[in-house]
Design a protein around this motif. Structure first.
Motif, PDB file in Angstrom:
ATOM      1  N   ASN A  90       0.846  -1.196   0.000  1.00 48.60           N
ATOM      2  CA  ASN A  90       0.000   0.000   0.000  1.00 48.60           C
ATOM      3  C   ASN A  90       0.879   1.243   0.000  1.00 48.60           C
ATOM      4  OD1 ASN A  90      -2.598   1.394   0.211  1.00 48.60           O
ATOM      5  ND2 ASN A  90      -1.850   2.066   2.192  1.00 48.60           N
ATOM      6  N   LYS A  91       0.441   2.232  -0.736  1.00 44.10           N
ATOM      7  CA  LYS A  91       1.149   3.501  -0.787  1.00 44.10           C
ATOM      8  C   LYS A  91       0.122   4.624  -0.842  1.00 44.10           C
ATOM      9  CE  LYS A  91       5.075   5.695  -3.130  1.00 44.10           C
ATOM     10  NZ  LYS A  91       6.088   5.537  -4.198  1.00 44.10           N
ATOM     11  N   ALA A  92       0.347   5.690  -0.083  1.00 43.53           N
ATOM     12  CA  ALA A  92      -0.566   6.834  -0.060  1.00 43.53           C
ATOM     13  C   ALA A  92       0.211   8.103  -0.375  1.00 43.53           C
ATOM     14  CB  ALA A  92      -1.256   6.962   1.292  1.00 43.53           C
ATOM     15  N   VAL A  93      -0.271   8.858  -1.344  1.00 42.66           N
ATOM     16  CA  VAL A  93       0.406  10.079  -1.777  1.00 42.66           C
ATOM     17  C   VAL A  93      -0.609  11.176  -2.030  1.00 42.66           C
ATOM     18  CG1 VAL A  93       2.280   8.771  -2.862  1.00 42.66           C
ATOM     19  CG2 VAL A  93       0.306   9.474  -4.239  1.00 42.66           C
ATOM     20  N   ILE A  94      -0.089  12.403  -2.117  1.00 42.97           N
ATOM     21  CA  ILE A  94      -0.892  13.531  -2.591  1.00 42.97           C
ATOM     22  C   ILE A  94      -0.306  13.972  -3.919  1.00 42.97           C
ATOM     23  CG2 ILE A  94      -1.523  15.931  -2.187  1.00 42.97           C
ATOM     24  CD1 ILE A  94      -1.724  15.279   0.767  1.00 42.97           C
ATOM     25  N   ARG A  95      -1.182  14.123  -4.889  1.00 39.39           N
ATOM     26  CA  ARG A  95      -0.773  14.521  -6.230  1.00 39.39           C
ATOM     27  C   ARG A  95      -1.305  15.915  -6.548  1.00 39.39           C
ATOM     28  NH1 ARG A  95       0.711   9.946  -9.264  1.00 39.39           N
ATOM     29  NH2 ARG A  95       0.150   7.952  -8.265  1.00 39.39           N
ATOM     30  N   SER A  96      -0.656  16.543  -7.494  1.00 38.33           N
ATOM     31  CA  SER A  96      -1.208  17.776  -8.049  1.00 38.33           C
ATOM     32  C   SER A  96      -2.343  17.408  -9.000  1.00 38.33           C
ATOM     33  CB  SER A  96      -0.134  18.544  -8.811  1.00 38.33           C
ATOM     34  OG  SER A  96       0.198  17.850 -10.022  1.00 38.33           O
ATOM     35  N   ALA A  97      -3.062  18.385  -9.478  1.00 36.55           N
ATOM     36  CA  ALA A  97      -4.167  18.150 -10.410  1.00 36.55           C
ATOM     37  C   ALA A  97      -3.685  17.568 -11.730  1.00 36.55           C
ATOM     38  CB  ALA A  97      -4.930  19.445 -10.655  1.00 36.55           C
ATOM     39  N   LYS A  98      -2.369  17.655 -11.974  1.00 33.37           N
ATOM     40  CA  LYS A  98      -1.805  17.086 -13.202  1.00 33.37           C
ATOM     41  C   LYS A  98      -1.279  15.669 -12.989  1.00 33.37           C
ATOM     42  CE  LYS A  98      -0.503  21.540 -15.237  1.00 33.37           C
ATOM     43  NZ  LYS A  98       0.622  22.352 -15.784  1.00 33.37           N
ATOM     44  N   GLY A  99      -1.356  15.173 -11.753  1.00 36.38           N
ATOM     45  CA  GLY A  99      -0.938  13.811 -11.468  1.00 36.38           C
ATOM     46  C   GLY A  99       0.427  13.683 -10.840  1.00 36.38           C
ATOM     47  N   LYS A 100       1.171  14.762 -10.730  1.00 38.02           N
ATOM     48  CA  LYS A 100       2.518  14.701 -10.161  1.00 38.02           C
ATOM     49  C   LYS A 100       2.447  14.501  -8.647  1.00 38.02           C
ATOM     50  CE  LYS A 100       6.797  17.359  -9.642  1.00 38.02           C
ATOM     51  NZ  LYS A 100       7.482  18.651  -9.909  1.00 38.02           N
ATOM     52  N   ILE A 101       3.257  13.575  -8.133  1.00 39.90           N
ATOM     53  CA  ILE A 101       3.303  13.344  -6.690  1.00 39.90           C
ATOM     54  C   ILE A 101       4.031  14.501  -6.014  1.00 39.90           C
ATOM     55  CG2 ILE A 101       4.191  11.864  -4.856  1.00 39.90           C
ATOM     56  CD1 ILE A 101       3.847   9.490  -6.717  1.00 39.90           C
ATOM     57  N   ILE A 102       3.361  15.144  -5.075  1.00 41.57           N
ATOM     58  CA  ILE A 102       3.969  16.271  -4.372  1.00 41.57           C
ATOM     59  C   ILE A 102       4.204  15.970  -2.888  1.00 41.57           C
ATOM     60  CG2 ILE A 102       3.052  17.980  -5.970  1.00 41.57           C
ATOM     61  CD1 ILE A 102       0.882  18.635  -3.970  1.00 41.57           C
ATOM     62  N   LYS A 103       3.597  14.884  -2.399  1.00 37.92           N
ATOM     63  CA  LYS A 103       3.796  14.545  -0.991  1.00 37.92           C
ATOM     64  C   LYS A 103       3.521  13.061  -0.799  1.00 37.92           C
ATOM     65  CE  LYS A 103       2.579  16.245   3.646  1.00 37.92           C
ATOM     66  NZ  LYS A 103       1.725  17.204   4.386  1.00 37.92           N
ATOM     67  N   GLU A 104       4.395  12.402  -0.077  1.00 40.72           N
ATOM     68  CA  GLU A 104       4.235  10.983   0.224  1.00 40.72           C
ATOM     69  C   GLU A 104       3.796  10.849   1.674  1.00 40.72           C
ATOM     70  OE1 GLU A 104       7.594   7.880   0.496  1.00 40.72           O
ATOM     71  OE2 GLU A 104       6.957   7.827  -1.625  1.00 40.72           O
ATOM     72  N   LEU A 105       2.646  10.222   1.893  1.00 41.09           N
ATOM     73  CA  LEU A 105       2.109  10.098   3.241  1.00 41.09           C
ATOM     74  C   LEU A 105       2.413   8.753   3.882  1.00 41.09           C
ATOM     75  CD1 LEU A 105      -1.426  11.710   2.794  1.00 41.09           C
ATOM     76  CD2 LEU A 105       0.670  12.792   3.577  1.00 41.09           C
ATOM     77  N   LEU A 106       2.511   7.711   3.062  1.00 37.50           N
ATOM     78  CA  LEU A 106       2.682   6.381   3.631  1.00 37.50           C
ATOM     79  C   LEU A 106       3.239   5.421   2.585  1.00 37.50           C
ATOM     80  CD1 LEU A 106       2.079   4.192   5.868  1.00 37.50           C
ATOM     81  CD2 LEU A 106      -0.159   3.930   4.777  1.00 37.50           C
ATOM     82  N   VAL A 107       4.198   4.616   2.997  1.00 36.99           N
ATOM     83  CA  VAL A 107       4.659   3.469   2.202  1.00 36.99           C
ATOM     84  C   VAL A 107       4.615   2.268   3.134  1.00 36.99           C
ATOM     85  CG1 VAL A 107       6.518   2.427   0.867  1.00 36.99           C
ATOM     86  CG2 VAL A 107       6.139   4.904   0.750  1.00 36.99           C
ATOM     87  N   ALA A 108       3.655   1.397   2.935  1.00 38.88           N
ATOM     88  CA  ALA A 108       3.460   0.260   3.834  1.00 38.88           C
ATOM     89  C   ALA A 108       4.478  -0.838   3.554  1.00 38.88           C
ATOM     90  CB  ALA A 108       2.043  -0.283   3.683  1.00 38.88           C
ATOM     91  N   GLN A 109       4.864  -1.527   4.600  1.00 39.82           N
ATOM     92  CA  GLN A 109       5.772  -2.664   4.478  1.00 39.82           C
ATOM     93  C   GLN A 109       4.964  -3.956   4.348  1.00 39.82           C
ATOM     94  OE1 GLN A 109       9.191  -2.130   4.314  1.00 39.82           O
ATOM     95  NE2 GLN A 109       8.424  -0.013   4.247  1.00 39.82           N
ATOM     96  N   ASP A 110       5.579  -4.951   3.752  1.00 37.49           N
ATOM     97  CA  ASP A 110       4.971  -6.277   3.666  1.00 37.49           C
ATOM     98  C   ASP A 110       5.184  -6.977   5.003  1.00 37.49           C
ATOM     99  OD1 ASP A 110       4.083  -8.804   3.181  1.00 37.49           O
ATOM    100  OD2 ASP A 110       5.618  -9.302   1.683  1.00 37.49           O
ATOM    101  N   LYS A 111       4.201  -6.968   5.839  1.00 36.95           N
ATOM    102  CA  LYS A 111       4.339  -7.550   7.169  1.00 36.95           C
ATOM    103  C   LYS A 111       4.132  -9.064   7.169  1.00 36.95           C
ATOM    104  CE  LYS A 111       3.336  -3.250   9.530  1.00 36.95           C
ATOM    105  NZ  LYS A 111       2.517  -2.531  10.524  1.00 36.95           N
ATOM    106  N   LEU A 112       3.951  -9.621   5.979  1.00 36.32           N
ATOM    107  CA  LEU A 112       3.912 -11.072   5.839  1.00 36.32           C
ATOM    108  C   LEU A 112       5.231 -11.621   5.300  1.00 36.32           C
ATOM    109  CD1 LEU A 112       0.335 -11.352   4.369  1.00 36.32           C
ATOM    110  CD2 LEU A 112       1.093 -12.541   6.412  1.00 36.32           C
ATOM    111  N   ALA A 113       6.197 -10.736   5.123  1.00 35.04           N
ATOM    112  CA  ALA A 113       7.449 -11.137   4.475  1.00 35.04           C
ATOM    113  C   ALA A 113       8.131 -12.283   5.211  1.00 35.04           C
ATOM    114  CB  ALA A 113       8.387  -9.938   4.379  1.00 35.04           C
ATOM    115  N   SER A 114       8.063 -12.278   6.543  1.00 37.62           N
ATOM    116  CA  SER A 114       8.768 -13.306   7.313  1.00 37.62           C
ATOM    117  C   SER A 114       8.133 -14.685   7.175  1.00 37.62           C
ATOM    118  CB  SER A 114       8.814 -12.913   8.789  1.00 37.62           C
ATOM    119  OG  SER A 114       7.513 -12.826   9.315  1.00 37.62           O
ATOM    120  N   TYR A 115       6.918 -14.744   6.626  1.00 41.56           N
ATOM    121  CA  TYR A 115       6.261 -16.037   6.435  1.00 41.56           C
ATOM    122  C   TYR A 115       6.688 -16.706   5.130  1.00 41.56           C
ATOM    123  CZ  TYR A 115       3.207 -14.948  10.349  1.00 41.56           C
ATOM    124  OH  TYR A 115       2.718 -14.664  11.597  1.00 41.56           O
ATOM    125  N   GLY A 116       7.345 -15.969   4.264  1.00 40.56           N
ATOM    126  CA  GLY A 116       7.853 -16.554   3.032  1.00 40.56           C
ATOM    127  C   GLY A 116       6.790 -17.091   2.105  1.00 40.56           C
TER     128      GLY A 116
END
Length: 706
Positions: A424-450
């Protein structure tokens, strides 16, 4: 099946909890889907004003406020709100901003209004029986229903004022009608000025009273619901228009048939007119009407017809608050596109001309329409915008599944998305679609289960139609071994199982089963969602026929793989998927060793009018189709082990479906297994869901042997 109900069981999302290099238990996979393993998300995001201020909830109990081009901070904890209003809110439930200084929350029947500047608030409490709570656009009033009547009150001081005062319980006001089909999600529509409210009213006098057993009573008793089966008498809809100052209601009825549907209600920006769709009971004809606020008919703006079905799901959208010109969504050319109409109903232009599916209109203001659509890859959900001249722009270049919230004045876009590779990733974009702020980059919390990744691919039918598939292997997969298979199926309209989202839309229990030594396979057949009219409407009048042929294409593919044990193929699905499970076992008994069918349709004549007649017409009009698609008529063909599961209080696919088919099996001296879930409705929820999935998967593992 109902969109929101069918999707509830079909789409099991992945959640987040991490253990050091340990195996995932089934209980963790089922009960931890949301609470433990769901990737970190931003919840409750809202724009506060047209200057880029926004708010969201952090861990549900902290209110965060920030700016699109500035910082953010936690400004309030739920305990501070409770202290101010003498409340017992467990989180910021249903939070909505009134203006940049105050907001409103409501949990059950308690409503609180809070000012963040002076840190003061107050609350009102609606009656305990109040349901279907809806606020007006300016948050001056709140409407609600009690039993079959509609009321409203000021949110500053409670005083319940009746809009209707009906004694006859067969007539219901202010609630959803048409069993929530055709885009109907609510029963009240406040006008822009908050001076008036429109509401649905349905007369169910002639609808059959269907009995559901209540075992919680001593002795047991029957609860009756109104259930209009295909070809039987249906409800009769009205649209009420209530004037608060006059305490007067005007009623509008369908013009072309008592049992026609009234859908897609909207007020014009000037508060003077209502635009809505009247859909014929046959669902092959729609009239878009315009009425004055006093219930006076103005004109029919336009009509649409289809040999299969018309299914308007969205209201008119008004890109300018200064004009009653509107935009209508229609799939008249094979895909949902946007059509611009004058207020008099003259088609001005076709704003979009896409050969892919529009999913949702996100915003329509300031001369632009923002919408999500698949784009060229039907597994995606992308964000676009188009202006009044038809100039369209893709705002999200990253492929995946996007959810967006557009700011006032269309300056910014909050975009939260995932893909097969992005939790999951959450960002704020301008009206033209450009990312101007990154609010969240989620980690894979199931990674250790392989866990192994879900492999997305596609098959091609003999008539050159692409069908998308998902295949999950054990994490210790060995291509030299032979593995049994579980095919997970839905197959019905308004659902898509294979998507470019985190874990490809798969359920976490599927990975648990894979790690028990299974291949878990899913295919989206023709008739399923997000592929356009040619792909979706081809099933008309013969539900389950072509769908099974497509699914058998998947079986053929599986049997071609060297690592598949072709003698150990199981199948499982719920609702329409339950129907498909049994249908495929009866049509191809040599292919399936075992099946588990949950909440299955077994004969379409037992299903409800609004959904059933759209796809099958009535039993009177399509006798052959109903006979050929009925599982009751082919019960003698069952060979493998079958477990049928049904909630005893299911108001969607009523228990009659399962019992009627079981009686047929008894007549043919065929043994099957049956498990009822007492007092559960169409889906088994809560802690009992683990019991359900343990039952399903143990049955498959135990029986899928040869």
């Amino acid at each position: 099946m109902k969109k929101h109900l069918s999707l509830l069981f079909v789409l099991f999302f992945i959640c987040n909890f991490s253990l050091a290099q340990s195996d995932l238990s089934l209980k963790e996979a089922v009960l931890g889907q949301y609470a433990q393993f769901y990737p970190e998300h931003i919840f409750g995001f809202q724009w506060i004003d047209d200057e880029g201020s926004y708010a969201y909830l952090k861990k549900y109990q902290n209110l965060v406020v920030g700016n699109a081009e500035g910082d953010e901070e936690v400004i309030l904890h739920i305990r501070d709100l409770n202290k101010s209003v003498d409340g017992r809110f467990t989180y910021f439930a249903n939070l909505s901003w009134i203006n940049k200084e105050s907001f409103i929350v409501h949990q059950k029947q308690v409503i609180a209004k809070y000012n963040i500047k002076d840190k003061k608030g107050k609350k009102i409490k609606l009656p305990e029986q109040a349901e279907n709570i809806k606020f007006d656009p300016h948050y001056k009033y709140v409407s609600y229903s009690i039993d079959n009547n509609l009321f409203y009150s000021s949110i500053d001081e409670f005083k319940g004022i009746p809009v209707t005062n009906l004694v006859d319980l067969n007539v219901v006001s202010g609630q959803e009608i048409a069993r929530s089909e055709m885009g109907i999600t609510e029963g009240v529509f406040w006008s822009p000025t908050s001076d008036k409210l429109a509401f649905y009213q349905k007369d169910e006098t002639y609808v059959h009273d269907y009995p559901l057993l209540d075992i919680d009573k001593y002795p047991g008793s029957l609860n009756s619901i109104k259930y209009p089966m295909a070809g039987q008498k249906s409800e009769r809809a009205k649209l009420g228009i209530y004037h608060l100052k006059l305490d007067t209601t005007f009623y509008v009825t369908a013009q072309h048939g008592q049992e026609n549907y009234i859908t897609n209600v909207s007020w014009t920006p000037d508060d003077q007119f209502l635009i809505f769709a009247e859909v014929a009971r046959s669902q092959k004809h729609v009239w878009v009407h315009k009425y004055k606020y006093d219930g006076t008919f103005v004109k029919t703006l336009f009509e649409e017809q289809s040999d299969t079905w018309v299914e308007p799901e969205r209201p008119a959208y008004f890109p300018s608050n200064e004009s009653n010109d509107f935009v209508w969504v229609s799939e008249r050319d094979g895909f949902d596109n946007l059509y611009a109409y004058s207020k008099e109903g003259k088609l001005q232009s076709k704003l979009t001309n896409n050969k892919f599916v529009l999913k949702d209109v996100v915003a329509a203001e300031n001369g632009e329409v923002f919408f999500t659509a698949t784009g060229k890859n039907p597994l995606n959900t992308m964000l676009y915008k188009v202006d009044g001249k038809g100039r369209q722009k893709l705002l999200t270049k990253e492929e995946g599944t996007h959810q967006a919230v557009v700011s006032p004045c269309n300056q910014y876009v909050f975009d939260q998305y995932s893909s097969i590779d992005i939790p999951n990733k959450a960002v704020i974009r301008s009206a033209k679609g450009k990312i101007i702020k990154e609010l969240l980059v989620a980690q894979d919390k199931l990674a250790s289960y392989g866990l192994s990744s879900a492999d997305i691919s596609h098959l091609v039918t003999s008539d050159d139609v692409k069908l998308y598939t998902r295949l999950i292997k054990p994490k210790d997969f060995d291509s030299s071994k032979k593995y049994p298979v579980l095919i997970y199926v839905y197959g019905g309209p308004h659902a898509q199982l294979v998507t470019n989202s985190w874990m490809a839309g798969a359920s976490l229990w599927m990975h648990w089963l894979a790690n028990q030594g299974y291949i878990v396979f899913t295919l989206d057949n023709r008739g399923s969602a997000n592929r356009g009219v040619d792909f979706e409407h081809i099933i008309h009048r013969n539900l389950g026929e072509l769908e099974c042929k497509d699914q058998m294409k998947g079986v053929e593919y599986l049997k071609s793989l060297d690592f598949i044990d072709t003698n150990r193929i199981a199948i499982h699905g719920w609702s329409f998927g339950g129907y498909m499970t049994i249908n495929m076992m009866l049509k191809a008994p040599e292919s399936f060793n075992v099946g588990v069918a949950g909440g299955p349709v077994t004969d379409w004549k037992f299903y409800e009018v609004m959904y059933g007649e759209r796809y099958m017409d009535t039993p009177q009009e399509n006798k052959k189709g109903y006979e050929e698609t009925s599982l009751l008529n082919r019960a003698a063909d069952l060979e493998g082990d079958l477990l049928m599961i049904h909630g005893t209080s299911d108001p969607v696919v009523v228990m009659q479906h399962s019992l009627a088919l079981i009686r047929k099996f008894v007549e043919h001296e065929i043994q099957v297994d049956f498990f009822p879930y007492p007092m559960h409705e169409h889906n088994v929820r809560g802690k009992d869901r683990y019991h359900l999935m343990e039952k399903v998967l143990n049955y498959i593992i135990d029986k899928n042997v040869r």
